[in-house]
Design a protein around this motif. Structure first.
Motif, PDB file in Angstrom:
ATOM      1  N   ARG A   6       0.832  -1.201   0.000  1.00 38.45           N
ATOM      2  CA  ARG A   6       0.000   0.000   0.000  1.00 38.45           C
ATOM      3  C   ARG A   6       0.873   1.261   0.000  1.00 38.45           C
ATOM      4  N   ASP A  10      -1.055   3.300  -3.408  1.00 33.30           N
ATOM      5  CA  ASP A  10      -2.216   3.603  -2.570  1.00 33.30           C
ATOM      6  C   ASP A  10      -3.395   3.914  -3.494  1.00 33.30           C
ATOM      7  N   SER A  74     -14.194  -9.541  -7.253  1.00 40.17           N
ATOM      8  CA  SER A  74     -15.423  -8.924  -6.763  1.00 40.17           C
ATOM      9  C   SER A  74     -16.129  -9.896  -5.817  1.00 40.17           C
ATOM     10  N   ASP A  76     -19.857 -11.593  -3.730  1.00 38.97           N
ATOM     11  CA  ASP A  76     -21.275 -11.979  -3.615  1.00 38.97           C
ATOM     12  C   ASP A  76     -22.120 -10.810  -3.098  1.00 38.97           C
ATOM     13  N   TYR A  99     -20.579  -1.000   0.591  1.00 36.59           N
ATOM     14  CA  TYR A  99     -19.497  -1.866   0.095  1.00 36.59           C
ATOM     15  C   TYR A  99     -19.937  -2.591  -1.187  1.00 36.59           C
ATOM     16  N   SER A 123     -16.750 -15.582  -2.601  1.00 33.62           N
ATOM     17  CA  SER A 123     -17.529 -15.435  -1.364  1.00 33.62           C
ATOM     18  C   SER A 123     -16.780 -16.016  -0.175  1.00 33.62           C
ATOM     19  N   VAL A 125     -14.237 -15.606   1.958  1.00 35.22           N
ATOM     20  CA  VAL A 125     -12.829 -16.000   1.800  1.00 35.22           C
ATOM     21  C   VAL A 125     -12.178 -16.263   3.163  1.00 35.22           C
TER      22      VAL A 125
END
Ligand SMILES: NC(=O)c1ccc[n+]([C@@H]2O[C@H](COP(=O)([O-])OP(=O)(O)OC[C@H]3O[C@@H](n4cnc5c(N)ncnc54)[C@H](OP(=O)(O)O)[C@@H]3O)[C@@H](O)[C@H]2O)c1
Length: 264
Positions: A6, A10, A74, A76, A99, A123, A125
Protein backbone atom coordinates in the motif's frame (compact mmCIF):
# COMPACT_ATOMS: atom_id res chain seq x y z
CA UNK A 1 5.37 -10.61 -10.74
CA UNK A 2 5.33 -7.48 -8.62
CA UNK A 3 2.91 -7.06 -5.71
CA UNK A 4 3.17 -3.45 -4.56
CA UNK A 5 2.48 -2.69 -0.93
CA UNK A 6 0.00 0.00 0.00
CA UNK A 7 2.96 2.32 0.67
CA UNK A 8 3.98 1.98 -2.97
CA UNK A 9 0.52 1.87 -4.54
CA UNK A 10 -2.22 3.60 -2.57
CA UNK A 11 -5.52 3.21 -4.38
CA UNK A 12 -6.88 6.33 -2.71
CA UNK A 13 -4.09 8.46 -4.13
CA UNK A 14 -4.14 9.28 -7.84
CA UNK A 15 -0.44 10.23 -7.94
CA UNK A 16 0.62 6.91 -6.53
CA UNK A 17 -1.54 4.91 -8.95
CA UNK A 18 -0.25 6.90 -11.93
CA UNK A 19 3.37 6.57 -10.79
CA UNK A 20 3.20 2.79 -10.44
CA UNK A 21 1.33 2.28 -13.70
CA UNK A 22 3.88 4.40 -15.57
CA UNK A 23 6.92 2.83 -13.89
CA UNK A 24 7.27 -0.07 -16.36
CA UNK A 25 5.51 -2.05 -19.08
CA UNK A 26 3.23 -4.35 -17.15
CA UNK A 27 2.17 -7.62 -18.81
CA UNK A 28 -1.08 -7.86 -16.87
CA UNK A 29 -2.92 -6.37 -13.91
CA UNK A 30 -4.45 -8.27 -10.98
CA UNK A 31 -6.56 -6.18 -8.63
CA UNK A 32 -7.16 -7.95 -5.31
CA UNK A 33 -7.05 -4.76 -3.24
CA UNK A 34 -10.30 -3.42 -1.85
CA UNK A 35 -11.92 -1.45 0.92
CA UNK A 36 -13.50 -4.43 2.68
CA UNK A 37 -14.68 -2.98 6.01
CA UNK A 38 -18.34 -3.61 5.20
CA UNK A 39 -19.80 -1.86 8.25
CA UNK A 40 -17.31 1.03 8.35
CA UNK A 41 -18.13 1.71 4.69
CA UNK A 42 -21.64 2.78 5.71
CA UNK A 43 -20.13 5.82 7.49
CA UNK A 44 -17.17 6.28 5.15
CA UNK A 45 -18.68 5.86 1.66
CA UNK A 46 -16.22 8.18 -0.11
CA UNK A 47 -13.11 6.19 0.86
CA UNK A 48 -14.86 2.93 0.04
CA UNK A 49 -16.04 4.20 -3.34
CA UNK A 50 -12.59 5.57 -4.22
CA UNK A 51 -10.80 2.27 -3.58
CA UNK A 52 -13.49 -0.06 -4.91
CA UNK A 53 -14.85 1.86 -7.88
CA UNK A 54 -12.79 4.88 -8.94
CA UNK A 55 -9.31 3.37 -9.04
CA UNK A 56 -10.22 -0.03 -10.41
CA UNK A 57 -11.60 1.99 -13.33
CA UNK A 58 -8.27 3.78 -13.70
CA UNK A 59 -6.39 0.46 -13.59
CA UNK A 60 -8.73 -0.92 -16.24
CA UNK A 61 -8.27 2.15 -18.44
CA UNK A 62 -4.51 1.62 -18.16
CA UNK A 63 -4.97 -2.06 -19.08
CA UNK A 64 -7.12 -1.09 -22.07
CA UNK A 65 -4.60 1.46 -23.35
CA UNK A 66 -1.64 -0.89 -22.82
CA UNK A 67 -3.58 -3.86 -24.29
CA UNK A 68 -2.88 -6.01 -21.27
CA UNK A 69 -5.41 -8.25 -19.50
CA UNK A 70 -6.83 -7.42 -16.08
CA UNK A 71 -8.21 -9.82 -13.46
CA UNK A 72 -10.32 -8.14 -10.80
CA UNK A 73 -11.83 -9.63 -7.66
CA UNK A 74 -15.42 -8.92 -6.76
CA UNK A 75 -17.97 -10.23 -4.36
CA UNK A 76 -21.27 -11.98 -3.61
CA UNK A 77 -22.25 -8.69 -1.87
CA UNK A 78 -23.22 -7.24 -5.25
CA UNK A 79 -26.39 -9.32 -4.81
CA UNK A 80 -29.33 -8.73 -2.48
CA UNK A 81 -29.45 -12.34 -1.31
CA UNK A 82 -33.19 -12.59 -1.98
CA UNK A 83 -32.87 -15.36 -4.57
CA UNK A 84 -33.69 -18.91 -3.44
CA UNK A 85 -30.98 -20.55 -5.56
CA UNK A 86 -27.28 -19.95 -6.24
CA UNK A 87 -26.69 -16.68 -8.12
CA UNK A 88 -25.80 -16.81 -11.80
CA UNK A 89 -23.45 -14.30 -13.43
CA UNK A 90 -26.45 -13.02 -15.41
CA UNK A 91 -28.64 -12.35 -12.36
CA UNK A 92 -29.47 -8.73 -11.61
CA UNK A 93 -27.29 -7.10 -9.01
CA UNK A 94 -28.91 -5.47 -5.98
CA UNK A 95 -26.35 -4.56 -3.33
CA UNK A 96 -27.63 -4.01 0.21
CA UNK A 97 -24.94 -1.58 1.34
CA UNK A 98 -22.16 0.83 0.40
CA UNK A 99 -19.50 -1.87 0.10
CA UNK A 100 -21.58 -4.00 -2.29
CA UNK A 101 -22.64 -0.96 -4.29
CA UNK A 102 -19.04 0.24 -4.62
CA UNK A 103 -17.88 -3.20 -5.77
CA UNK A 104 -20.72 -3.32 -8.30
CA UNK A 105 -19.69 0.13 -9.57
CA UNK A 106 -16.09 -1.11 -9.88
CA UNK A 107 -17.30 -4.04 -11.99
CA UNK A 108 -19.32 -1.80 -14.28
CA UNK A 109 -16.45 0.67 -14.73
CA UNK A 110 -14.04 -2.12 -15.62
CA UNK A 111 -16.51 -3.58 -18.11
CA UNK A 112 -16.96 -0.15 -19.67
CA UNK A 113 -13.21 0.47 -19.98
CA UNK A 114 -12.77 -1.76 -23.00
CA UNK A 115 -9.99 -3.72 -21.30
CA UNK A 116 -9.76 -7.50 -21.66
CA UNK A 117 -11.05 -8.09 -18.16
CA UNK A 118 -12.09 -11.09 -16.16
CA UNK A 119 -14.03 -10.23 -13.02
CA UNK A 120 -14.03 -13.03 -10.45
CA UNK A 121 -16.83 -12.81 -7.89
CA UNK A 122 -16.11 -14.91 -4.86
CA UNK A 123 -17.53 -15.43 -1.36
CA UNK A 124 -16.61 -16.01 2.29
CA UNK A 125 -12.83 -16.00 1.80
CA UNK A 126 -10.80 -17.75 4.51
CA UNK A 127 -7.07 -18.02 4.94
CA UNK A 128 -4.39 -18.49 7.61
CA UNK A 129 -3.49 -14.82 7.10
CA UNK A 130 -5.13 -11.48 7.75
CA UNK A 131 -8.54 -11.11 9.30
CA UNK A 132 -11.33 -13.48 8.39
CA UNK A 133 -14.11 -15.53 9.99
CA UNK A 134 -11.91 -18.58 10.63
CA UNK A 135 -9.27 -16.50 12.42
CA UNK A 136 -11.98 -14.75 14.45
CA UNK A 137 -13.45 -18.10 15.56
CA UNK A 138 -10.03 -19.34 16.72
CA UNK A 139 -9.42 -16.10 18.61
CA UNK A 140 -12.80 -16.23 20.34
CA UNK A 141 -12.19 -19.88 21.29
CA UNK A 142 -8.91 -18.90 22.95
CA UNK A 143 -10.82 -16.30 24.98
CA UNK A 144 -13.09 -19.06 26.34
CA UNK A 145 -16.36 -17.26 25.60
CA UNK A 146 -19.62 -18.70 24.28
CA UNK A 147 -19.68 -17.94 20.55
CA UNK A 148 -22.94 -16.84 18.94
CA UNK A 149 -22.96 -17.43 15.19
CA UNK A 150 -25.52 -16.47 12.57
CA UNK A 151 -27.27 -19.55 11.17
CA UNK A 152 -29.61 -18.03 8.59
CA UNK A 153 -27.10 -16.66 6.06
CA UNK A 154 -26.14 -19.21 3.42
CA UNK A 155 -22.95 -19.25 1.38
CA UNK A 156 -19.77 -21.06 0.51
CA UNK A 157 -16.40 -20.59 2.21
CA UNK A 158 -13.56 -20.25 -0.29
CA UNK A 159 -9.86 -20.52 0.44
CA UNK A 160 -7.63 -17.61 -0.56
CA UNK A 161 -4.99 -20.10 -1.76
CA UNK A 162 -7.54 -21.79 -4.08
CA UNK A 163 -8.56 -18.37 -5.32
CA UNK A 164 -4.95 -17.38 -5.99
CA UNK A 165 -4.49 -20.53 -8.10
CA UNK A 166 -7.64 -19.69 -10.05
CA UNK A 167 -6.36 -16.18 -10.76
CA UNK A 168 -3.09 -17.60 -12.10
CA UNK A 169 -4.90 -20.11 -14.33
CA UNK A 170 -7.27 -17.50 -15.69
CA UNK A 171 -4.47 -15.05 -16.37
CA UNK A 172 -2.30 -17.68 -18.06
CA UNK A 173 -5.18 -18.43 -20.43
CA UNK A 174 -5.80 -14.72 -21.08
CA UNK A 175 -2.13 -14.18 -21.89
CA UNK A 176 -2.00 -17.21 -24.19
CA UNK A 177 -5.36 -16.89 -25.91
CA UNK A 178 -5.88 -13.34 -27.12
CA UNK A 179 -9.31 -14.20 -28.50
CA UNK A 180 -10.60 -15.10 -25.03
CA UNK A 181 -13.37 -12.65 -24.28
CA UNK A 182 -13.94 -10.60 -21.17
CA UNK A 183 -16.50 -11.67 -18.62
CA UNK A 184 -17.78 -12.00 -15.11
CA UNK A 185 -17.26 -15.37 -13.43
CA UNK A 186 -18.34 -16.81 -10.10
CA UNK A 187 -15.69 -18.77 -8.26
CA UNK A 188 -16.24 -20.47 -4.92
CA UNK A 189 -15.70 -23.87 -3.32
CA UNK A 190 -18.27 -26.56 -4.01
CA UNK A 191 -21.18 -27.05 -1.61
CA UNK A 192 -22.76 -24.63 0.81
CA UNK A 193 -23.26 -23.98 4.49
CA UNK A 194 -24.11 -21.22 6.96
CA UNK A 195 -21.73 -19.21 9.15
CA UNK A 196 -22.85 -21.47 12.01
CA UNK A 197 -22.11 -24.59 9.94
CA UNK A 198 -18.70 -23.18 9.12
CA UNK A 199 -17.96 -22.52 12.80
CA UNK A 200 -18.95 -26.11 13.66
CA UNK A 201 -16.70 -27.47 10.92
CA UNK A 202 -13.76 -25.35 12.13
CA UNK A 203 -14.00 -26.59 15.70
CA UNK A 204 -14.61 -30.21 14.65
CA UNK A 205 -11.26 -30.15 12.87
CA UNK A 206 -9.12 -28.09 15.23
CA UNK A 207 -6.94 -29.36 18.02
CA UNK A 208 -7.39 -26.50 20.49
CA UNK A 209 -5.09 -25.80 23.39
CA UNK A 210 -8.22 -24.74 25.30
CA UNK A 211 -11.65 -26.35 25.79
CA UNK A 212 -13.89 -26.55 22.75
CA UNK A 213 -16.08 -23.43 22.79
CA UNK A 214 -19.83 -23.55 23.21
CA UNK A 215 -21.44 -22.47 19.94
CA UNK A 216 -24.90 -20.92 19.82
CA UNK A 217 -26.85 -20.54 16.58
CA UNK A 218 -28.55 -17.14 16.29
CA UNK A 219 -30.56 -15.31 13.64
CA UNK A 220 -29.35 -12.33 11.63
CA UNK A 221 -31.95 -10.16 13.36
CA UNK A 222 -30.27 -10.96 16.70
CA UNK A 223 -26.88 -9.74 15.46
CA UNK A 224 -27.49 -6.18 14.25
CA UNK A 225 -24.79 -4.66 12.02
CA UNK A 226 -24.51 -1.31 10.28
CA UNK A 227 -24.56 -2.93 6.85
CA UNK A 228 -27.11 -5.57 5.92
CA UNK A 229 -25.71 -8.90 4.69
CA UNK A 230 -27.23 -11.05 1.93
CA UNK A 231 -29.11 -14.07 3.32
CA UNK A 232 -28.11 -16.02 0.24
CA UNK A 233 -24.49 -15.65 -0.88
CA UNK A 234 -24.40 -18.86 -2.91
CA UNK A 235 -22.73 -18.45 -6.30
CA UNK A 236 -23.32 -20.82 -9.23
CA UNK A 237 -19.92 -21.77 -10.64
CA UNK A 238 -20.85 -23.64 -13.85
CA UNK A 239 -19.62 -20.85 -16.14
CA UNK A 240 -15.99 -20.93 -14.97
CA UNK A 241 -16.09 -24.74 -15.13
CA UNK A 242 -17.36 -24.56 -18.70
CA UNK A 243 -15.04 -21.79 -20.01
CA UNK A 244 -11.86 -22.45 -17.97
CA UNK A 245 -12.36 -26.03 -16.74
CA UNK A 246 -12.00 -24.74 -13.19
CA UNK A 247 -13.88 -26.38 -10.31
CA UNK A 248 -12.86 -25.94 -6.69
CA UNK A 249 -13.14 -28.76 -4.13
CA UNK A 250 -15.83 -28.94 -1.46
CA UNK A 251 -15.62 -26.13 1.12
CA UNK A 252 -14.86 -28.68 3.88
CA UNK A 253 -11.71 -29.73 2.02
CA UNK A 254 -10.71 -26.08 1.72
CA UNK A 255 -11.30 -25.45 5.43
CA UNK A 256 -9.26 -28.49 6.43
CA UNK A 257 -6.33 -27.23 4.38
CA UNK A 258 -6.59 -23.69 5.79
CA UNK A 259 -6.67 -25.12 9.32
CA UNK A 260 -3.57 -27.24 8.57
CA UNK A 261 -1.77 -24.10 7.42
CA UNK A 262 -2.91 -22.08 10.44
CA UNK A 263 -0.91 -22.08 13.64
CA UNK A 264 -3.43 -22.52 16.45
N1 LIG B 1 -12.99 -11.63 2.38
C1 LIG B 1 -14.08 -12.07 1.77
O1 LIG B 1 -14.86 -12.84 2.34
C2 LIG B 1 -14.38 -11.68 0.34
C3 LIG B 1 -15.56 -12.19 -0.22
C4 LIG B 1 -15.85 -11.85 -1.54
C5 LIG B 1 -14.99 -11.06 -2.26
N2 LIG B 1 -13.88 -10.57 -1.67
C6 LIG B 1 -13.02 -9.71 -2.49
O2 LIG B 1 -11.72 -10.28 -2.51
C7 LIG B 1 -10.75 -9.23 -2.59
C8 LIG B 1 -9.75 -9.39 -1.47
O3 LIG B 1 -10.45 -9.28 -0.25
P1 LIG B 1 -9.76 -9.63 1.14
O4 LIG B 1 -10.75 -10.33 1.96
O5 LIG B 1 -8.41 -10.23 0.91
O6 LIG B 1 -9.61 -8.19 1.73
P2 LIG B 1 -8.59 -7.65 2.82
O7 LIG B 1 -8.07 -8.75 3.66
O8 LIG B 1 -9.27 -6.49 3.45
O9 LIG B 1 -7.41 -7.14 1.90
C9 LIG B 1 -7.59 -6.04 1.08
C10 LIG B 1 -6.25 -5.60 0.57
O10 LIG B 1 -6.47 -4.36 -0.09
C11 LIG B 1 -5.48 -3.48 0.33
N3 LIG B 1 -5.96 -2.09 0.29
C12 LIG B 1 -7.03 -1.57 0.93
N4 LIG B 1 -7.09 -0.25 0.70
C13 LIG B 1 -6.05 0.05 -0.11
C14 LIG B 1 -5.58 1.23 -0.71
N5 LIG B 1 -6.16 2.42 -0.50
N6 LIG B 1 -4.48 1.17 -1.48
C15 LIG B 1 -3.85 0.00 -1.68
N7 LIG B 1 -4.23 -1.16 -1.15
C16 LIG B 1 -5.33 -1.13 -0.37
C17 LIG B 1 -5.16 -3.88 1.76
O11 LIG B 1 -3.87 -3.37 2.08
P3 LIG B 1 -3.31 -3.38 3.59
O12 LIG B 1 -2.83 -4.77 3.81
O13 LIG B 1 -2.25 -2.37 3.55
O14 LIG B 1 -4.47 -3.00 4.47
C18 LIG B 1 -5.21 -5.38 1.67
O15 LIG B 1 -3.99 -5.91 1.24
C19 LIG B 1 -11.53 -7.92 -2.57
O16 LIG B 1 -11.75 -7.49 -3.88
C20 LIG B 1 -12.87 -8.31 -1.94
O17 LIG B 1 -13.89 -7.44 -2.37
C21 LIG B 1 -13.54 -10.87 -0.38
Amino acid sequence: MHAPSRAELDLSDKESVMRVMASRDWAAVINAAAYTAVDRAECDPNSCWTVNAVWPAVLAEYAAKASVPIVHLSTDYVFSGDKDAPYLETDAIGPLGVYGASKAAGELAIQASGARAVILRTSWVVSPFGQNFLKTMLRLASEGVEIKVVADQHGTPTSAADLARVIVRVLERMLKDLSLSSGVYHVASAGETTWFGLAEEIFMNTQLKCDRPKLRAILTKDYPTLARRPKNSRLATDKIKCDFDIALPDWRVAILQVLKDTIV
